[in-house]
Design a protein around this motif. Structure first.
Motif, short mmCIF file in Angstrom:
data_model
loop_
_atom_site.label_atom_id
_atom_site.label_comp_id
_atom_site.label_asym_id
_atom_site.label_seq_id
_atom_site.Cartn_x
_atom_site.Cartn_y
_atom_site.Cartn_z
N ASN A 32 12.70 4.47 9.29
CA ASN A 32 13.08 5.03 8.03
C ASN A 32 13.02 3.95 6.97
O ASN A 32 13.81 4.08 6.02
N GLY A 34 10.38 3.30 5.44
CA GLY A 34 9.15 3.49 4.36
C GLY A 34 7.90 2.69 4.74
O GLY A 34 7.18 2.25 3.90
N THR A 36 3.89 2.03 6.35
CA THR A 36 3.18 2.90 6.93
C THR A 36 2.99 3.10 8.26
O THR A 36 3.55 2.27 9.12
N GLU A 40 4.13 0.60 10.89
CA GLU A 40 5.29 0.70 11.80
C GLU A 40 5.03 0.46 13.09
O GLU A 40 5.71 0.02 13.92
N LEU A 72 6.83 -4.56 3.39
CA LEU A 72 7.08 -3.67 2.42
C LEU A 72 6.76 -4.07 1.01
O LEU A 72 5.95 -3.12 0.36
N GLN A 75 2.70 -3.77 1.30
CA GLN A 75 2.17 -2.25 0.98
C GLN A 75 2.16 -2.02 -0.46
O GLN A 75 1.11 -1.20 -0.74
N LYS A 76 2.74 -2.72 -1.30
CA LYS A 76 2.64 -2.34 -2.75
C LYS A 76 1.41 -2.81 -3.29
O LYS A 76 0.81 -2.12 -4.42
#
Length: 257
Positions: A32, A34, A36, A40, A72, A75-76
């Motif tokens: 949960n 967010g 990838t 994960e 996270l 990932q941006k």
């Protein structure tokens, strides 16, 4: 099955159930968040590695949240877990055994350099008195112990190691928490280095007054054996802690030239 065995089996079952629920709860947190699919999976593996490497439940939760936040953010900009942290095993080890800050590394190197210098001074003095004893036996026999005594040599070696470890620290630039280097003023370096040398010379002079009862002079062969043992002990110590500089010079620097 005895009553004790039944209790042990029940306790084991409860523990397995608790671990299963914990893994499920942790897995839901990853799903949960967010992340990838690859990130994960990285978190799943990291969770297992933290358990395998002995992380406590409280510490593990904080470390997982810290890593997930970094993922996270990464990932941006298209960064992957492997690019940021390497393998889960490696990252778990780094989380549980964080590297020292530059300031801590400098402090540690100062202590190690002091031990290194102390061992080498001990080797030099014992070997020197051993050679003197072989070439001029009467010299040691007539000596009123003083600086030729074993305790005196140990004290001089310890003081010399500490003095030259301090000198090494003074001559090197200081490193702040951000990794920036700062040098002390030249005049201060000169004063501190001279002060350390004077202190060492004073120790060498004062140990000559140690009572013979606590400062025995050994025979020449005993000194030679101690000198050789200290020398090879220092060689092992330098290799064990990857020390460069000191009496040996910096082989790392020579290789880069």
């Amino acid at each position: 099955m005895s009553e004790q065995e039944q209790k042990s089996a029940a306790a084991g079952q409860r523990q397995r159930q608790h671990l299963k629920e914990d893994r499920q709860k942790t897995g839901m947190m990853f799903e949960n968040a967010g992340l990838t699919r690859k990130n994960e999976d990285f978190m799943y593996q990291l969770n297992k590695q933290l358990d395998a490497q002995g992380a406590t439940a409280e510490a593990k939760t904080a470390l997982l949240e810290e890593t997930m936040t970094a993922l996270l953010e990464g990932q941006k900009t298209g960064q992957t877990a492997k690019g940021l942290f390497g393998t889960p095993t490696k990252h778990a080890d780094e989380l549980l055994h964080p590297k020292k800050t530059p300031a801590e590394q400098q402090q540690t190197s100062t202590v190690l350099m002091s031990v290194d210098n102390g061992l080498m001074f001990f080797a030099i003095f014992t070997f020197m008195f051993g050679l003197i004893g072989l070439m001029q036996p009467s010299t040691l026999k007539l000596a009123q112990h003083g600086s030729a005594g074993l305790v005196a040599i140990i004290l001089v070696a310890v003081a010399g190691g500490a003095a030259f470890g301090f000198v090494n620290k003074i001559l090197l630039p200081t490193v702040d928490e951000n990794g920036k280097q700062h040098r002390r003023p030249l005049w201060l370096r000169i004063v501190l280095v001279l002060g350390a040398l004077v202190a060492w010379i004073l120790v060498y002079m004062l140990v000559a007054f140690l009572p013979n009862a606590i400062n025995p002079v050994l025979n020449a062969w005993a000194y030679l054996i101690l000198g050789v043992a200290a020398f090879f002990g220092d060689v092992y110590f330098r290799q064990r802690y990857h020390i460069v500089g000191g009496f040996w010079g910096s082989s790392a620097n020579r290789r880069r030239r």
